[in-house]
Scaffold this motif. Structure first.
Motif, PDB file in Angstrom:
ATOM      1  N   GLY A   1       8.340  -4.429   9.211  1.00 31.20           N
ATOM      2  CA  GLY A   1       7.436  -4.518  10.666  1.00 31.20           C
ATOM      3  C   GLY A   1       7.977  -3.688  11.500  1.00 31.20           C
ATOM      4  N   PHE A   2       8.670  -2.856  11.572  1.00 26.60           N
ATOM      5  CA  PHE A   2      10.217  -2.426  12.985  1.00 26.60           C
ATOM      6  C   PHE A   2       8.911  -0.613  12.980  1.00 26.60           C
ATOM      7  N   ILE A   3       8.519  -1.189  14.731  1.00 27.18           N
ATOM      8  CA  ILE A   3       8.469  -0.058  15.016  1.00 27.18           C
ATOM      9  C   ILE A   3       8.980   1.535  15.723  1.00 27.18           C
ATOM     10  N   GLY A   4       8.944   1.912  15.064  1.00 31.32           N
ATOM     11  CA  GLY A   4       9.799   3.137  14.937  1.00 31.32           C
ATOM     12  C   GLY A   4       9.768   4.427  16.222  1.00 31.32           C
ATOM     13  N   TRP A   5      10.622   4.529  16.746  1.00 28.71           N
ATOM     14  CA  TRP A   5      11.053   6.010  18.230  1.00 28.71           C
ATOM     15  C   TRP A   5       9.745   5.865  19.128  1.00 28.71           C
ATOM     16  N   ASP A   6       9.011   6.831  18.782  1.00 29.50           N
ATOM     17  CA  ASP A   6       7.663   6.698  20.004  1.00 29.50           C
ATOM     18  C   ASP A   6       6.578   6.438  19.301  1.00 29.50           C
ATOM     19  N   GLY A   7       6.992   6.023  18.585  1.00 28.57           N
ATOM     20  CA  GLY A   7       5.699   4.953  17.329  1.00 28.57           C
ATOM     21  C   GLY A   7       4.303   4.154  18.251  1.00 28.57           C
ATOM     22  N   ALA A   8       3.435   4.196  18.005  1.00 28.00           N
ATOM     23  CA  ALA A   8       2.540   3.211  18.413  1.00 28.00           C
ATOM     24  C   ALA A   8       2.146   1.720  18.036  1.00 28.00           C
ATOM     25  N   CYS A   9       2.182   1.983  16.254  1.00 32.83           N
ATOM     26  CA  CYS A   9       2.404   0.772  15.638  1.00 32.83           C
ATOM     27  C   CYS A   9       3.297   0.848  14.704  1.00 32.83           C
ATOM     28  N   THR A  10       3.184   0.004  13.611  1.00 30.55           N
ATOM     29  CA  THR A  10       4.104   0.043  12.468  1.00 30.55           C
ATOM     30  C   THR A  10       3.644   0.942  11.235  1.00 30.55           C
ATOM     31  N   ARG A  11       4.288   1.217  10.799  1.00 28.19           N
ATOM     32  CA  ARG A  11       3.899   2.633  10.163  1.00 28.19           C
ATOM     33  C   ARG A  11       4.857   2.656   8.380  1.00 28.19           C
ATOM     34  N   ILE A  12       4.084   2.930   6.899  1.00 26.69           N
ATOM     35  CA  ILE A  12       5.296   2.532   6.408  1.00 26.69           C
ATOM     36  C   ILE A  12       4.960   3.913   5.236  1.00 26.69           C
ATOM     37  N   ALA A  13       6.247   3.434   4.248  1.00 25.69           N
ATOM     38  CA  ALA A  13       5.808   4.818   3.130  1.00 25.69           C
ATOM     39  C   ALA A  13       6.134   4.342   1.618  1.00 25.69           C
ATOM     40  N   THR A  14       5.152   4.126   1.171  1.00 27.94           N
ATOM     41  CA  THR A  14       5.416   3.577  -0.753  1.00 27.94           C
ATOM     42  C   THR A  14       6.133   4.535  -1.584  1.00 27.94           C
ATOM     43  N   TRP A  15       6.474   3.745  -2.155  1.00 36.15           N
ATOM     44  CA  TRP A  15       7.302   5.115  -3.591  1.00 36.15           C
ATOM     45  C   TRP A  15       7.435   4.310  -4.683  1.00 36.15           C
ATOM     46  N   ALA A  16       7.647   4.849  -5.654  1.00 39.75           N
ATOM     47  CA  ALA A  16       7.926   4.890  -7.254  1.00 39.75           C
ATOM     48  C   ALA A  16       8.019   5.841  -7.582  1.00 39.75           C
ATOM     49  N   LYS A  17       8.914   5.780  -9.003  1.00 39.37           N
ATOM     50  CA  LYS A  17       9.555   5.551  -9.365  1.00 39.37           C
ATOM     51  C   LYS A  17       9.123   5.903 -10.880  1.00 39.37           C
ATOM     52  N   MET A  18       8.547   7.520 -11.418  1.00 35.67           N
ATOM     53  CA  MET A  18       7.747   6.838 -12.859  1.00 35.67           C
ATOM     54  C   MET A  18       7.723   7.863 -13.742  1.00 35.67           C
ATOM     55  N   LYS A  19       6.843   7.030 -15.154  1.00 37.84           N
ATOM     56  CA  LYS A  19       7.666   7.933 -16.042  1.00 37.84           C
ATOM     57  C   LYS A  19       6.294   8.501 -16.466  1.00 37.84           C
ATOM     58  N   ASP A  20       6.100   9.480 -17.466  1.00 36.47           N
ATOM     59  CA  ASP A  20       4.545   9.904 -17.699  1.00 36.47           C
ATOM     60  C   ASP A  20       4.681   9.764 -19.154  1.00 36.47           C
ATOM     61  N   LYS A  21       3.889   8.399 -19.916  1.00 33.24           N
ATOM     62  CA  LYS A  21       4.073   8.342 -20.951  1.00 33.24           C
ATOM     63  C   LYS A  21       3.778   9.087 -22.236  1.00 33.24           C
ATOM     64  N   GLN A  22       3.079   9.715 -21.174  1.00 30.71           N
ATOM     65  CA  GLN A  22       2.355  10.716 -22.330  1.00 30.71           C
ATOM     66  C   GLN A  22       3.712  12.258 -22.557  1.00 30.71           C
ATOM     67  N   THR A  23       4.031  12.255 -21.863  1.00 33.66           N
ATOM     68  CA  THR A  23       5.288  13.777 -21.819  1.00 33.66           C
ATOM     69  C   THR A  23       6.645  13.346 -21.516  1.00 33.66           C
ATOM     70  N   GLY A  24       6.975  12.159 -21.433  1.00 36.72           N
ATOM     71  CA  GLY A  24       8.488  11.745 -20.721  1.00 36.72           C
ATOM     72  C   GLY A  24       8.697  11.779 -19.675  1.00 36.72           C
ATOM     73  N   LYS A  25       8.118  12.711 -18.677  1.00 34.37           N
ATOM     74  CA  LYS A  25       8.334  13.451 -17.465  1.00 34.37           C
ATOM     75  C   LYS A  25       9.151  12.237 -16.561  1.00 34.37           C
ATOM     76  N   VAL A  26       9.792  12.167 -15.826  1.00 33.88           N
ATOM     77  CA  VAL A  26      10.424  11.271 -15.039  1.00 33.88           C
ATOM     78  C   VAL A  26      10.131  11.674 -13.544  1.00 33.88           C
ATOM     79  N   PHE A  27       9.508  11.583 -13.152  1.00 37.42           N
ATOM     80  CA  PHE A  27       9.085  12.107 -11.304  1.00 37.42           C
ATOM     81  C   PHE A  27       8.845  10.743 -10.418  1.00 37.42           C
ATOM     82  N   MET A  28       8.555  11.107  -8.789  1.00 39.21           N
ATOM     83  CA  MET A  28       8.513  10.225  -8.074  1.00 39.21           C
ATOM     84  C   MET A  28       6.769  10.570  -7.144  1.00 39.21           C
ATOM     85  N   ALA A  29       7.106   9.097  -6.961  1.00 36.32           N
ATOM     86  CA  ALA A  29       5.465   9.236  -5.255  1.00 36.32           C
ATOM     87  C   ALA A  29       5.286   9.188  -4.589  1.00 36.32           C
TER      88      ALA A  29
END
Length: 283
Positions: A127-155
């Motif tokens: 819930g912390f508001i950063g820097w000169d921001g007007a409201c709370t902001r977030i980023a959601t991430w996932a480290k994933m593996k494509d089951k079809q290719t085996g490639k690991v990547f980040m979203a």
């Protein structure tokens, strides 16, 4: 001999076509507009079926969304069998406030790790508001593996502040830092509503940093649709609309095409006050 040649050519062509199709990921960014009763005929209750049908029609594998309230998330999951969600509400780290969720096809992707951080000087402070921001902001991430290719990547999916110039710049730097920490030089895709166009400092920070993320639309092999995303439910003339929603990719990702559908022309027909952007990627 000719018949043998054409048979081999056909088999080879079919093989590589199937391989390319298996490797391609349909990825989108989509601000669905929060459930606001004041939106009248554009309110979520009139759009939720249209939005979910659009996601299914585009056969999206992964979609980063913005402005999603908990009841909207429940509506999406109820109408999108086969999809799972990653994310939390920005106000309490649970279900309060807007989510910046990642929806993905459970059958195709394995989630190796995931989390949410707050766009602030204290990324783990809920819930912390950063820097000169007007409201709370977030980023959601996932480290994933494509089951079809085996490639690991980040979203990574986010929604930048609409006021703070410093907040947007520092948010960009924080996300870049997190990508480097979590997946290093593996492929990464950043989606979001950045609340500014490509002339902004935040955009330049992302695209000119030594750890370069490229604008997927600019490097796409093919571009179709309109060149803007925000239209305020059609209230802004198309020639004045801006692209403030972006998909950024690391240099080891190929973007075959990018598509931004044009908005509807009448109230009650809109997907959102933003147009989504859909790309096809090969990691």
């Amino acid at each position: 001999m000719k018949r043998l040649f054409w048979a081999i050519a056909f088999i080879t062509s079919t093989f590589f076509s199937s391989l390319c199709q298996a490797q391609t990921i349909t990825w989108a960014t989509f601000n669905i507009r929060y459930d606001n009763p004041a939106d009248s005929l554009n309110n979520w209750q009139f759009r939720k079926d249209t939005v979910t049908r659009f996601i299914q029609a585009q056969d999206m594998d992964i979609v980063g969304m913005q402005e999603v309230l908990h009841n909207q998330l429940e509506d999406l999951l109820q109408r999108l069998p086969g999809y799972k969600v990653i994310g939390v509400g920005r106000d309490d780290g649970k279900a309060q406030g807007e989510y910046a969720p990642l929806l993905y096809k459970e059958e195709r992707f394995e989630v190796l790790d995931s989390n949410t951080f707050w766009l602030s000087q204290y990324p783990d402070s809920v819930g912390f508001i950063g820097w000169d921001g007007a409201c709370t902001r977030i980023a959601t991430w996932a480290k994933m593996k494509d089951k079809q290719t085996g490639k690991v990547f980040m979203a990574v999916n986010t929604h930048f502040d609409h006021v703070g110039v410093t907040a947007r710049r520092e948010s960009a730097l924080l996300i870049i830092k997190k990508i480097k920490e979590i997946v290093g030089d593996r492929p990464a895709v950043l989606t979001g509503d950045f609340n500014v166009n490509e002339a902004s400092e935040a955009y330049r920070t992302i695209t000119t940093n030594p750890f370069v993320l490229k604008d997927a639309m600019k490097i796409a092999g093919k571009r179709t649709g309109v060149d803007y995303t925000f239209h305020d439910f059609g209230r802004i003339p198309s020639e004045q609309c801006e692209k403030i929603d972006f998909i950024f990719v690391t240099s080891n990702i190929k973007v075959t095409d990018s598509f931004i559908p044009k908005e509807a022309e009448s109230e009650g027909k809109f997907l959102s006050d933003h147009n989504p952007q859909i790309v096809h990627l090969i990691l």
